[in-house]
Scaffold this active site. Sequence first.
Site, short mmCIF file in Angstrom:
data_model
loop_
_atom_site.label_atom_id
_atom_site.label_comp_id
_atom_site.label_asym_id
_atom_site.label_seq_id
_atom_site.Cartn_x
_atom_site.Cartn_y
_atom_site.Cartn_z
N SER A 197 0.83 -1.20 0.00
CA SER A 197 0.00 0.00 0.00
C SER A 197 0.87 1.25 0.00
O SER A 197 2.07 1.20 0.24
CB SER A 197 -0.93 0.02 1.23
OG SER A 197 -0.16 0.11 2.43
N GLY A 212 5.02 2.49 -0.54
CA GLY A 212 5.68 1.23 -0.86
C GLY A 212 5.13 0.60 -2.12
O GLY A 212 5.87 0.07 -2.95
N TYR A 223 7.74 7.69 17.33
CA TYR A 223 7.89 7.74 15.86
C TYR A 223 9.09 8.61 15.48
O TYR A 223 9.92 8.21 14.65
CB TYR A 223 6.62 8.30 15.23
CG TYR A 223 6.69 8.38 13.72
CD1 TYR A 223 6.54 7.23 12.94
CD2 TYR A 223 6.90 9.60 13.08
CE1 TYR A 223 6.60 7.30 11.55
CE2 TYR A 223 6.97 9.67 11.69
CZ TYR A 223 6.82 8.52 10.93
OH TYR A 223 6.89 8.60 9.57
N SER A 244 12.11 10.29 7.75
CA SER A 244 11.13 11.37 7.78
C SER A 244 11.79 12.62 8.34
O SER A 244 12.75 12.54 9.12
CB SER A 244 9.93 10.98 8.65
OG SER A 244 9.10 12.10 8.91
#
Length: 422
Positions: free
Chosen positions: A130, A133, A304, A273
């Site tokens: 999904s 990716g 995260y 990120s």
Amino acid sequence: MSASIVDTDSDDEFPAGWEERVTLEGKVFYVNHETKTTQWTHPTTGKKKIVKGELPYGWERKILEDGTVCYIDHINQKTTYTDPRLAFAEEVKDSPYDFRQRFDGNSRALQVLQGRDLTGKYIIVTGANSGIGFETARAFAMHGARVILACRNMKSAEESRRKILKERPEAKLEIMEIDLASLKSVHQFSENYKQKKWYDKYSETVKTEHCLVLRPLHLLILNAAVFGLPYTKTEDDLEMTFQVNHLSHFYLTKLLLDLLVKSSPSKVIVVSSESHRFTDLSCDNICEEKLSPSPKNYQDMRAYNLSKLCNVLFSSHLDKIMHNKGVASLSLHPGNMMYTSLARNWWLYRMLFFLVRPFTKSMEQGAATTVYCATASELDGVGGIYFNNCCRCPPSSAAEDSELAQKLWDISEKMILDRVNR
């Protein structure tokens, strides 16, 4: 036969009567039709250029009986006398780190791969069922690579595989199961991959046992991630975000390193990120408890952000120790708050990501920087750096701390050894 000319890089205008051509070896030269002379340097800028690598996917070079060289585009059923690689000619440079930006935040993955033939390349993409990716795997497959969709959800992975095959029936796609929340599953995935065989390209029609060899691995794309989880522990007694986003990818890379070396030049691309900038991890506080906190010290965004800093640190240290063995590593930021399944774990994140959707990248744009880092010819021999919007970008000061990277590497190894040896 069509005599159409493939458009070349027109940044440098030619004087009247000049033409750009390329030798079979890839050296660009310039023809002056008025004086009937040739030279290796551009008549205006004085620069030298080369074209690298293979013909674009679907193209074939033919030498006719009279010695004329022509190029056939089997996909579009066209023929030209001009080498299509001229459209992607590059300046000869003194350093591999001397490159200019060709793409940006609006570029799409398939644009980045224009003119490339990845036939014969073996690529693993984690989380390929999904989002970014999937678009990454799709772009590679559309250009001839054999792509392994490394996923936890086999049903979703099969749907993604069918979707790509519907668009390109001859695409080479495999699905292999991996659960990044389980070090045992990561180990089993690596063993399964290593045990698979492939047929030498010169013997594919024969398919006899003697031509079976271990399959290579040219690109390892560490894309999968989780975000916004409530506190969750894995079967390995580790905090979920840290294990899925960093530690299991670290372990997977270590398990496949020998194969990456044998397949060199190869690359490990780590999807990080810009969130890596918002964490307080340092040489003074790094420890197992900091990386994999207890419930009372857990915050989903903090976990995260920390895992994304681990991605950049891991990538830079991996490149440092493996570059001389032919394995380069780059890390990157794909885009801000794209509407992917990453935000699925809390309704508030889903709503927020939905509201900003019109102002963020599409999935194909989000995959562009991954694809660029993996395949751009100007990045051959380049590693240990961080990219954003297909452009080199300085990471945080913590991400450039070599001592912190070494400590993270050592702690990560210990955490894995403590668990796999139980």
